[in-house]
Design a protein around this motif. Structure first.
Motif, PDB file in Angstrom:
ATOM      1  N   GLU A 249      45.976  22.973  16.044  1.00 48.54           N
ATOM      2  CA  GLU A 249      45.921  24.464  15.353  1.00 48.54           C
ATOM      3  C   GLU A 249      45.893  25.697  16.279  1.00 48.54           C
ATOM      4  O   GLU A 249      46.715  26.662  15.774  1.00 48.54           O
ATOM      5  CB  GLU A 249      44.906  24.719  14.451  1.00 48.54           C
ATOM      6  N   ASP A 250      45.589  25.320  17.207  1.00 49.56           N
ATOM      7  CA  ASP A 250      45.617  26.723  18.483  1.00 49.56           C
ATOM      8  C   ASP A 250      47.211  26.878  18.932  1.00 49.56           C
ATOM      9  O   ASP A 250      47.470  27.937  19.476  1.00 49.56           O
ATOM     10  CB  ASP A 250      44.715  26.156  19.528  1.00 49.56           C
TER      11      ASP A 250
ATOM     12  N   ILE B 276      49.257  28.951  15.699  1.00 52.00           N
ATOM     13  CA  ILE B 276      49.686  30.436  15.513  1.00 52.00           C
ATOM     14  C   ILE B 276      50.619  31.120  16.404  1.00 52.00           C
ATOM     15  O   ILE B 276      51.387  32.055  15.826  1.00 52.00           O
ATOM     16  CB  ILE B 276      48.131  31.076  15.434  1.00 52.00           C
TER      17      ILE B 276
ATOM     18  N   GLU C 125      54.038  33.113  15.277  1.00 50.73           N
ATOM     19  CA  GLU C 125      54.306  34.674  15.918  1.00 50.73           C
ATOM     20  C   GLU C 125      55.724  34.670  16.580  1.00 50.73           C
ATOM     21  O   GLU C 125      56.300  35.678  16.462  1.00 50.73           O
ATOM     22  CB  GLU C 125      53.232  35.091  16.704  1.00 50.73           C
TER      23      GLU C 125
ATOM     24  N   ARG D 198      41.441  28.144   6.243  1.00 52.06           N
ATOM     25  CA  ARG D 198      41.676  29.052   7.153  1.00 52.06           C
ATOM     26  C   ARG D 198      42.644  29.043   8.102  1.00 52.06           C
ATOM     27  O   ARG D 198      43.414  30.010   8.150  1.00 52.06           O
ATOM     28  CB  ARG D 198      40.004  28.992   7.878  1.00 52.06           C
ATOM     29  N   VAL D 199      43.101  27.973   8.389  1.00 52.87           N
ATOM     30  CA  VAL D 199      44.194  27.721   9.264  1.00 52.87           C
ATOM     31  C   VAL D 199      45.449  28.138   8.454  1.00 52.87           C
ATOM     32  O   VAL D 199      46.437  28.891   9.164  1.00 52.87           O
ATOM     33  CB  VAL D 199      44.459  26.086   9.692  1.00 52.87           C
TER      34      VAL D 199
ATOM     35  N   ASP E 139      45.489  32.042   8.345  1.00 59.46           N
ATOM     36  CA  ASP E 139      45.953  32.492   9.500  1.00 59.46           C
ATOM     37  C   ASP E 139      47.501  32.344   9.886  1.00 59.46           C
ATOM     38  O   ASP E 139      47.948  33.311  10.562  1.00 59.46           O
ATOM     39  CB  ASP E 139      45.266  31.711  10.826  1.00 59.46           C
ATOM     40  N   CYS E 140      47.997  31.109   9.373  1.00 57.64           N
ATOM     41  CA  CYS E 140      49.435  31.014   9.562  1.00 57.64           C
ATOM     42  C   CYS E 140      50.081  31.960   8.827  1.00 57.64           C
ATOM     43  O   CYS E 140      51.020  32.672   9.369  1.00 57.64           O
ATOM     44  CB  CYS E 140      49.833  29.679   9.008  1.00 57.64           C
ATOM     45  N   ARG E 141      49.673  32.041   7.774  1.00 56.56           N
ATOM     46  CA  ARG E 141      50.393  33.365   6.578  1.00 56.56           C
ATOM     47  C   ARG E 141      50.307  34.823   7.468  1.00 56.56           C
ATOM     48  O   ARG E 141      51.373  35.272   7.373  1.00 56.56           O
ATOM     49  CB  ARG E 141      49.722  33.300   5.306  1.00 56.56           C
ATOM     50  N   ARG E 142      49.045  35.005   8.018  1.00 56.38           N
ATOM     51  CA  ARG E 142      48.812  36.362   8.448  1.00 56.38           C
ATOM     52  C   ARG E 142      49.805  36.276   9.865  1.00 56.38           C
ATOM     53  O   ARG E 142      50.262  37.495   9.793  1.00 56.38           O
ATOM     54  CB  ARG E 142      47.630  36.457   9.035  1.00 56.38           C
ATOM     55  N   ALA E 143      49.945  35.380  10.455  1.00 57.67           N
ATOM     56  CA  ALA E 143      50.897  35.634  11.661  1.00 57.67           C
ATOM     57  C   ALA E 143      52.477  35.480  11.234  1.00 57.67           C
ATOM     58  O   ALA E 143      53.229  35.707  12.121  1.00 57.67           O
ATOM     59  CB  ALA E 143      50.750  34.070  12.552  1.00 57.67           C
TER      60      ALA E 143
END
Ligand SMILES: Cc1cc2nc3c(=O)[nH]c(=O)nc-3n(C[C@H](O)[C@H](O)[C@H](O)COP(=O)(O)O)c2cc1C
Length: 360
Positions: A129-130, A133, A137, A160-161, A164-168
């Motif tokens: 997962e690290d 993201i 981006e 959460r992952v 985070d992916c959606r936000r990125a």
């Protein structure tokens, strides 16, 4: 006849079934075979800067509907995908999802050219997962095409992952990948069944369906958004479960390897019939249908059993395999000892003709 077409991030698919990245997506010809067989979209084998060099053997059937594999990414060069295979698959009429792995540097170098080669969508895949993201981006800067982030059931806290992916910058989530590492051994030679490091490999197909359904549902209940549900779907009934869990489209890899490209036609026909039988006009009616039932809190209402002597075949399974000896069947009579029955529901799940049922 129920409508099978779906809108996946603005791309129209004639069927919700997507050939997932794997051995059957190794070339344009193979992607086109899947398309002609009825797949609504096809994912390329994962494209990386260096072509893969696989161990031997790296793909073994270990149980009905189930594979163990240690196949890496594409064993043809990225350049060949970009100049030849993707344009050919597009020209042949496929809806192509370009799979790019597994690092930020590779997303920077490959997403732009892979998208420009004609892909309708991009799917990013990472080992952890690290890495995902930064990949999202980087990919977002390279293309305006929709981006799917493929998450693994091995990662903790998928909601959460996914968020985070959606936000990125990811537009949707593919959930998920094969599960592992896992191991099977040959009892004659003592050797592992596949030739990878330590013989460890990745599980796919029927064995991982419950894991994939959980992954899809928890993302649907969490951040939501378009989800391509992948893992263990071999039959139309299982695809319907995937839609009920919140999937927009349903990925298929192992079933196509095991049963051939015809599986797409069978899945389309079967799903259409299942939707018709439920009075559902299309995929949208089924999407997320079960989510209202997936809530925190245990049910404590005892099961209400019904028994249909007409369809009972007197196989005796419900009686013989009840862990508590609670059930006695002497067709046409069925009795239940309420003092010892724990209402576990097991007897219902093993009744072949489904003459024993429970409501709850
Ligand atoms: C032999 C094999 C090779 C695979 N190769 C890839 C790959 O290159 N890239 C990828 O993202 N997923 C790959 N996968 C994972 C599948 O795309 C899929 O996510 C997983 O197998 C679960 O779906 P299934 O149960 O329908 O097979 C591979 C799976 C198998 C069985």
């Amino acid at each position: 006849m129920a409508q099978l077409s779906v809108d996946l991030l603005g791309v129209k698919l004639k069927s919700p079934f997507v050939l997932s990245s794997g051995p059957l997506s190794y070339s344009a010809d193979s992607l086109l075979k899947a398309t002609r067989a009825g797949a609504g979209a096809v994912v390329t084998k994962t494209i990386r800067l260096k072509k893969a060099d696989n161990p031997f053997p790296h793909m073994v059937r270990i149980a009905p509907g189930t594979l163990l594999n240690a196949e890496k990414w594409s064993d043809i060069e990225a350049e060949e995908w970009i100049t030849t295979e993707i344009p050919k698959a597009k020209a042949g009429g496929a809806v192509v999802i370009g799979s790019v792995g597994h690092t930020k540097e590779e997303a920077e170098a490959l997403v732009g050219p892979v998208a420009k080669a004609g892909c309708d969508l991009i799917e990013l895949v990472a080992y952890d997962e690290d890495s995902m993201i930064p990949m999202v981006e980087a990919a977002r800067k390279q293309t305006s095409r929709p981006i799917l982030a493929k998450v693994s059931p091995n990662w903790r806290d998928l909601p959460r992952v996914a968020a985070d992916c959606r936000r990125a910058g990811a537009d949707g989530i593919t959930a998920g990948d094969s599960f592992g590492p896992t191991l099977r051994l040959d009892i004659d030679t003592g050797r592992p069944l596949i030739g990878s490091d330590y013989g460890f490999g990745w599980l796919s197909g029927s064995a991982i369906l419950p894991i994939a359904l959980r992954s899809v549902a928890e993302i649907a209940l969490g951040p939501g958004g378009p989800i391509v549900g992948v893992g263990g779907v071999t039959k139309a009934e299982e695809a319907l479960e995937m839609l009920y869990a919140g999937a927009t489209a349903v990925g298929v890899c192992t079933a196509a390897i095991l049963f051939g490209f015809d599986v797409f036609g069978k899945l389309n026909d079967g799903l259409s019939k299942l939707l018709d039988a439920r009075g559902m006009a299309g995929i949208v009616a089924a999407r997320g249908f079960s989510l209202k039932h997936l809530s925190k809190g245990e049910r404590k209402v005892k099961l209400v059993f019904t028994y249909d002597a007409e369809t009972c075949t007197d196989c005796g399974r419900c009686q013989d395999y009840c862990p508590y000896g609670a059930r006695t069947v002497k067709r046409p009579e069925m009795t239940l000892d309420e003092d010892v029955c724990r209402h576990c529901g097991y007897c219902v799940s093993i009744c072949p003709p489904k003459c024993l049922r429970a409501t709850w």
